[in-house]
Scaffold this active site. Sequence first.
Site: not given
Length: 396
Positions: A17, A106, A358
């Site tokens: 970002h 993650h 996704d």
Amino acid sequence: MSTFGQFLRVTTYGESHCPSVGCIVDNFPPGVPISEEIIQPQVSRRRPGQSSITTPRNEADIVSIQSGVEGGVTLGTPIAMTVKNKDQRPGDYKGDTMKQYPRPSHADFTYLEKYGVRASSGGGRSSARETIGRVAAGALCEHYLKLAHGIEIIAWVSSVGNIHHIPPTTEYPFRTQNPEFLQLLQEVTRETVDKTTVRCPDPEVSAKMEQLITEFRDRQDSIGGTVTCVIRNVPTGLGEPVFSKLEATLAHAMLSIPATKGFEIGSGFEGTEIPGSTHNDMFIRNPITDSETKNGFLKPKLATSTNNSGGIQGGITNGANIFFRVGFKPPATIGLPQETVTFTGETDGVLEAKGRHDPCVVPRAVPIVESMASICIMDALLLQGGRKMATFTPQV
């Protein structure tokens, strides 16, 4: 490390970002005609928001060449390329839950352990946004390889979940023995791959894959898959023994892509079940019609009747097609409730991750696999070219 390659050096920068992401490509040959229009198609194939089975993040991902190119040709100096992040939603990651709890499987936790600080939004450098720089650099390399040597690199989705494009059969339990798979390696094109949303060259199988991905998306869950890649018209002699064998370099490149968990080349793990008498690629005379191939290299005197080796023997190319398969795990960020604990380890909790992600990464991973393969082959080609230039010839 954010740099890949031995002679051709590709460095990527940027987080999920931040204002922009991109790359610097060093030691790219001078005099090569290039433009953003040549680079853009591959970057666009990777971009989010392509279909209902990809992340809804809507980024145009327009690539801009910043340096190293003038008058439409490369200068031999570092080539910088950048893509702006425009559709950021860092607020999706700033709620108390997302700030306090690491996402299961993650990189939130491991990045914090390594650096003592982490990106407040998204996955930072672990995000697939980082791969934009790879794809831009790979498109540059692929253009050179095709233009200068006729090398073709095509990847496609070969499985999603338990749906396989060419599954094992009783008659052909191994892919390298299956005529359908061998024909695919020779004939598959990027145009055929891109005719389906999933990027599987078989429309019927692709429809089943798309349905499976849709089911997981609707359940706020995710699913993994595999991507197969073939590299055609590769000259012999590429690859650097002992620690930079070409299959080792390819494995390094592929396993550096986010969400990858497996790599195999040629017969791969199936080859462990085949006796040597069957697995060995027998040498045959190579029919030579002229002194040189179309890509400017001398034709080898030998070829092989089979290709269980996947085009590489002893870490060096033998002139046959290189083909390999890469396994991608299900994306870690899902909307289903998952048990976890705070970063401090003090409080148990349940995380329902927000953000746009996704449900399956393999359709968008196809150009990333092709791009990393392009970088590997070009690096090996330039290293071999330098060796040939440095060959000593005694004066008579």
